[in-house]
Design a protein around this motif. Structure first.
Motif, PDB file in Angstrom:
ATOM      1  N   ALA A 197       1.188  -0.769  -0.090  1.00 50.51           N
ATOM      2  CA  ALA A 197       0.112  -0.202  -0.228  1.00 50.51           C
ATOM      3  C   ALA A 197       0.633   1.123   0.155  1.00 50.51           C
ATOM      4  O   ALA A 197       2.509   1.015   0.690  1.00 50.51           O
ATOM      5  CB  ALA A 197      -1.150  -0.146   0.905  1.00 50.51           C
ATOM      6  N   THR A 198       0.688   2.047  -0.750  1.00 57.60           N
ATOM      7  CA  THR A 198       1.581   3.802  -1.210  1.00 57.60           C
ATOM      8  C   THR A 198       0.005   4.813  -0.691  1.00 57.60           C
ATOM      9  O   THR A 198       0.620   5.908   0.075  1.00 57.60           O
ATOM     10  CB  THR A 198       1.824   3.436  -2.425  1.00 57.60           C
ATOM     11  N   ARG A 199      -0.732   4.523  -0.564  1.00 63.68           N
ATOM     12  CA  ARG A 199      -2.265   5.570  -0.570  1.00 63.68           C
ATOM     13  C   ARG A 199      -2.880   5.288   1.203  1.00 63.68           C
ATOM     14  O   ARG A 199      -2.711   3.811   1.011  1.00 63.68           O
ATOM     15  CB  ARG A 199      -3.125   5.158  -1.437  1.00 63.68           C
ATOM     16  N   PRO A 200      -2.930   6.430   2.033  1.00 64.44           N
ATOM     17  CA  PRO A 200      -3.592   6.197   3.044  1.00 64.44           C
ATOM     18  C   PRO A 200      -4.998   6.273   2.730  1.00 64.44           C
ATOM     19  O   PRO A 200      -5.922   6.161   1.939  1.00 64.44           O
ATOM     20  CB  PRO A 200      -3.044   7.932   4.011  1.00 64.44           C
ATOM     21  N   VAL A 201      -5.711   5.696   3.959  1.00 62.63           N
ATOM     22  CA  VAL A 201      -6.992   5.537   3.983  1.00 62.63           C
ATOM     23  C   VAL A 201      -7.337   6.614   4.544  1.00 62.63           C
ATOM     24  O   VAL A 201      -6.987   7.206   5.671  1.00 62.63           O
ATOM     25  CB  VAL A 201      -7.192   4.117   4.550  1.00 62.63           C
ATOM     26  N   PRO A 202      -8.880   7.055   4.882  1.00 60.43           N
ATOM     27  CA  PRO A 202      -9.331   8.124   5.699  1.00 60.43           C
ATOM     28  C   PRO A 202      -9.899   7.623   7.226  1.00 60.43           C
ATOM     29  O   PRO A 202     -10.311   6.317   7.471  1.00 60.43           O
ATOM     30  CB  PRO A 202     -10.927   8.049   4.674  1.00 60.43           C
ATOM     31  N   VAL A 203      -9.244   8.307   7.948  1.00 61.21           N
ATOM     32  CA  VAL A 203      -9.374   8.187   9.279  1.00 61.21           C
ATOM     33  C   VAL A 203     -10.882   9.484   9.614  1.00 61.21           C
ATOM     34  O   VAL A 203     -10.344  10.740   9.119  1.00 61.21           O
ATOM     35  CB  VAL A 203      -8.663   8.648  10.421  1.00 61.21           C
ATOM     36  N   TYR A 204     -11.469   8.864  10.616  1.00 65.15           N
ATOM     37  CA  TYR A 204     -12.325   9.882  11.084  1.00 65.15           C
ATOM     38  C   TYR A 204     -13.083  10.025  12.241  1.00 65.15           C
ATOM     39  O   TYR A 204     -12.271   9.887  13.477  1.00 65.15           O
ATOM     40  CB  TYR A 204     -14.020   8.842  10.191  1.00 65.15           C
ATOM     41  N   PRO A 205     -13.207  11.651  12.285  1.00 68.99           N
ATOM     42  CA  PRO A 205     -13.082  12.163  14.403  1.00 68.99           C
ATOM     43  C   PRO A 205     -13.746  10.711  15.142  1.00 68.99           C
ATOM     44  O   PRO A 205     -15.038  10.150  14.618  1.00 68.99           O
ATOM     45  CB  PRO A 205     -13.743  13.084  13.920  1.00 68.99           C
ATOM     46  N   VAL A 206     -14.287  10.444  16.549  1.00 69.37           N
ATOM     47  CA  VAL A 206     -14.342  10.087  17.328  1.00 69.37           C
ATOM     48  C   VAL A 206     -14.746  10.059  18.693  1.00 69.37           C
ATOM     49  O   VAL A 206     -13.434  11.668  19.450  1.00 69.37           O
ATOM     50  CB  VAL A 206     -13.844   8.458  17.783  1.00 69.37           C
ATOM     51  N   LYS A 207     -15.855  10.751  18.980  1.00 73.59           N
ATOM     52  CA  LYS A 207     -16.021  10.710  21.075  1.00 73.59           C
ATOM     53  C   LYS A 207     -16.857   9.510  20.969  1.00 73.59           C
ATOM     54  O   LYS A 207     -17.302   9.499  20.602  1.00 73.59           O
ATOM     55  CB  LYS A 207     -17.004  12.689  20.471  1.00 73.59           C
ATOM     56  N   ILE A 208     -16.592   9.846  22.552  1.00 75.31           N
ATOM     57  CA  ILE A 208     -17.328   8.635  23.212  1.00 75.31           C
ATOM     58  C   ILE A 208     -18.347   9.370  23.877  1.00 75.31           C
ATOM     59  O   ILE A 208     -18.100  10.233  24.737  1.00 75.31           O
ATOM     60  CB  ILE A 208     -16.255   8.094  24.205  1.00 75.31           C
ATOM     61  N   GLU A 209     -20.086   9.359  24.273  1.00 76.64           N
ATOM     62  CA  GLU A 209     -21.242   9.616  25.258  1.00 76.64           C
ATOM     63  C   GLU A 209     -21.675   8.606  25.816  1.00 76.64           C
ATOM     64  O   GLU A 209     -22.159   8.223  25.268  1.00 76.64           O
ATOM     65  CB  GLU A 209     -22.101  10.244  24.071  1.00 76.64           C
ATOM     66  N   GLY A 210     -21.036   8.649  26.792  1.00 77.59           N
ATOM     67  CA  GLY A 210     -21.292   7.058  27.894  1.00 77.59           C
ATOM     68  C   GLY A 210     -21.088   6.094  26.969  1.00 77.59           C
ATOM     69  O   GLY A 210     -20.154   5.884  27.185  1.00 77.59           O
ATOM     70  N   ASP A 211     -21.889   5.040  26.911  1.00 74.52           N
ATOM     71  CA  ASP A 211     -21.352   3.686  25.765  1.00 74.52           C
ATOM     72  C   ASP A 211     -21.259   4.527  24.247  1.00 74.52           C
ATOM     73  O   ASP A 211     -21.507   2.721  24.106  1.00 74.52           O
ATOM     74  CB  ASP A 211     -22.377   2.706  26.663  1.00 74.52           C
ATOM     75  N   ASP A 212     -22.222   5.116  23.851  1.00 80.95           N
ATOM     76  CA  ASP A 212     -21.929   5.977  23.317  1.00 80.95           C
ATOM     77  C   ASP A 212     -20.244   5.925  22.180  1.00 80.95           C
ATOM     78  O   ASP A 212     -19.641   6.911  22.781  1.00 80.95           O
ATOM     79  CB  ASP A 212     -23.026   6.052  22.198  1.00 80.95           C
ATOM     80  N   VAL A 213     -19.876   5.149  20.945  1.00 77.36           N
ATOM     81  CA  VAL A 213     -19.423   5.228  20.161  1.00 77.36           C
ATOM     82  C   VAL A 213     -19.879   6.089  19.477  1.00 77.36           C
ATOM     83  O   VAL A 213     -20.518   5.847  18.316  1.00 77.36           O
ATOM     84  CB  VAL A 213     -18.376   4.004  19.848  1.00 77.36           C
ATOM     85  N   LEU A 214     -19.640   7.857  19.214  1.00 78.16           N
ATOM     86  CA  LEU A 214     -19.837   8.412  17.985  1.00 78.16           C
ATOM     87  C   LEU A 214     -18.842   8.439  17.268  1.00 78.16           C
ATOM     88  O   LEU A 214     -17.382   9.067  17.226  1.00 78.16           O
ATOM     89  CB  LEU A 214     -20.737   9.530  18.661  1.00 78.16           C
ATOM     90  N   VAL A 215     -18.949   8.612  15.363  1.00 75.28           N
ATOM     91  CA  VAL A 215     -18.500   9.160  14.747  1.00 75.28           C
ATOM     92  C   VAL A 215     -18.822   9.665  13.956  1.00 75.28           C
ATOM     93  O   VAL A 215     -19.704   9.797  12.819  1.00 75.28           O
ATOM     94  CB  VAL A 215     -17.518   7.609  13.386  1.00 75.28           C
ATOM     95  N   SER A 216     -18.061  10.806  13.001  1.00 78.31           N
ATOM     96  CA  SER A 216     -18.113  12.063  11.692  1.00 78.31           C
ATOM     97  C   SER A 216     -17.381  11.236  10.717  1.00 78.31           C
ATOM     98  O   SER A 216     -16.613  11.175  10.849  1.00 78.31           O
ATOM     99  CB  SER A 216     -17.394  12.729  12.492  1.00 78.31           C
ATOM    100  N   LEU A 217     -18.238  11.006   9.789  1.00 77.43           N
ATOM    101  CA  LEU A 217     -17.348  10.678   8.694  1.00 77.43           C
ATOM    102  C   LEU A 217     -16.953  12.214   7.967  1.00 77.43           C
ATOM    103  O   LEU A 217     -16.183  11.760   6.760  1.00 77.43           O
ATOM    104  CB  LEU A 217     -18.629  10.560   7.102  1.00 77.43           C
ATOM    105  N   THR A 218     -16.725  13.327   8.103  1.00 70.79           N
ATOM    106  CA  THR A 218     -16.316  14.227   7.616  1.00 70.79           C
ATOM    107  C   THR A 218     -14.140  13.378   7.770  1.00 70.79           C
ATOM    108  O   THR A 218     -13.915  13.375   9.571  1.00 70.79           O
ATOM    109  CB  THR A 218     -15.878  15.258   9.431  1.00 70.79           C
TER     110      THR A 218
END
Length: 106
Positions: A82-103
């Protein structure tokens, strides 16, 4: 404004074991490792295979097919083929929920 969506419960994650989810049609691998939770695009940039089927070590996820590893923080590959990166996404935790932004962070 960044919009976050629920990806999974924090209690569903096992240390170092990727969990594949689909958010608005986008495959995402959620990984809890080294005290943090990361979200990375689940498709290898070298071959069309799921990264969530690979191993996690030292904040890297390895593509099981050809052995390329990607940094969970940046998405950058650390070795060939592999030579190209893959996207990473912002994560935040609220209580027991893992929230992700596709930005994309990178």
């Amino acid at each position: 404004m960044t919009t976050f969506v629920r990806a999974c419960a924090l209690s569903e994650l096992e240390e170092g074991t990727p969990k594949r989810v689909e958010l608005d049609g986008t495959p995402v691998s959620i990984v809890q490792t080294e005290g943090e939770v990361f979200a990375i695009h689940d498709i290898c940039s070298h071959a069309n295979v799921s990264l969530s089927e690979g191993e996690v070590e030292d904040c890297q996820i390895e593509c099981w097919l050809h052995g390329s590893s990607f940094d969970l923080r940046t998405g950058k590959p650390s070795g060939l083929p592999a030579t190209r990166p893959v996207p990473v996404y912002p994560v935040k935790i609220e209580g027991d929920d893992v929230l992700v932004s596709l930005t994309q962070e990178s």
